[in-house]
Design a protein around this motif. Sequence first.
Motif: not given
Length: 309
Positions: A55-62
């Motif tokens: 749901l967050i597009g597989g992004l790195e999201w610290p």
Amino acid sequence: MDDHRTAPVDPAEADEVRRFWGRLALPGLIDVHTHFMPERVLHKVWEYFDANGPLIGGLEWPITYRREEDERASLLREFGVRAFTAMLYPHKPGMARRLNDWAVGFARRTPDCLHTATLYPEPGAETYVREAVEAGARVFKAHVQVGDYDPADELLQPVWGLLAEARIPVVIHCGSGPAPGKHTGPGPIARVLARHPRLRLVVAHLGMPEYEEFLGLAERYDEVRLDTTMAFTDFTEAFLPFPRRALPRIAGLGDRILLGSDFPNIPYRYAHQLHALERLDLGREWLRAVCHDNAAGLFGLGTGPRFGS
């Protein structure tokens, strides 16, 4: 709590944020898109971000502001955010009422938080939404992507009618960013507005990535607004850039754009959202309206140091 994944709070950041709104001669900021929810639920959200879920597009999201509840609220106050929200949302039936019950207590102990409630398309939704309104809810959160529901579902029609009549704003994540859902995009919410044209919708994230289509809905319906959450930041511009040809339309809707941040679940410092808006170069009065005055008018907050004080 995974503190090793948490960026330290820069003690100078509060001064930086305060200088921003001080230059605009504002009494502070009003942020319509901040997340507070039961700690167990919020930690599950953080775990999802840590896992780079679909749901967050597989992004790195610290998560920059991974702190305890009271610390997060205190930090917003240090920034000079004089009113904020508790954007909470269910992902399955039976969850919304429990979240709304928690939100009543949070609003009572956090007077600078706009009492926030949520909803889900399920039998009984009209009843618990009405109860939340009677308990003092001032804003609702709907999350089409996470909830995986059609906002035009018949179960929600009486809810939308109730909220339109009560003139209570609904901050709704209905755009297809950061990853599309089955019911995201302008089509489903346009069907809602066709039946409830006076519904006070605040489209989260400027409707990214369907920015222009959602701007079109705001231009068509006087009660549709958009929040700036994560828009124009370096993080978002790298994968869902805002089309520069549409900036004049953003300027033209300057009375219906509201500051949102997604605090604490952002992968950069809070001040960066403010500077991202400032560098659009749409003028001092546009910034004043977006960062404070539009929300103050919508929620009747006046211009004092804090509406709950």
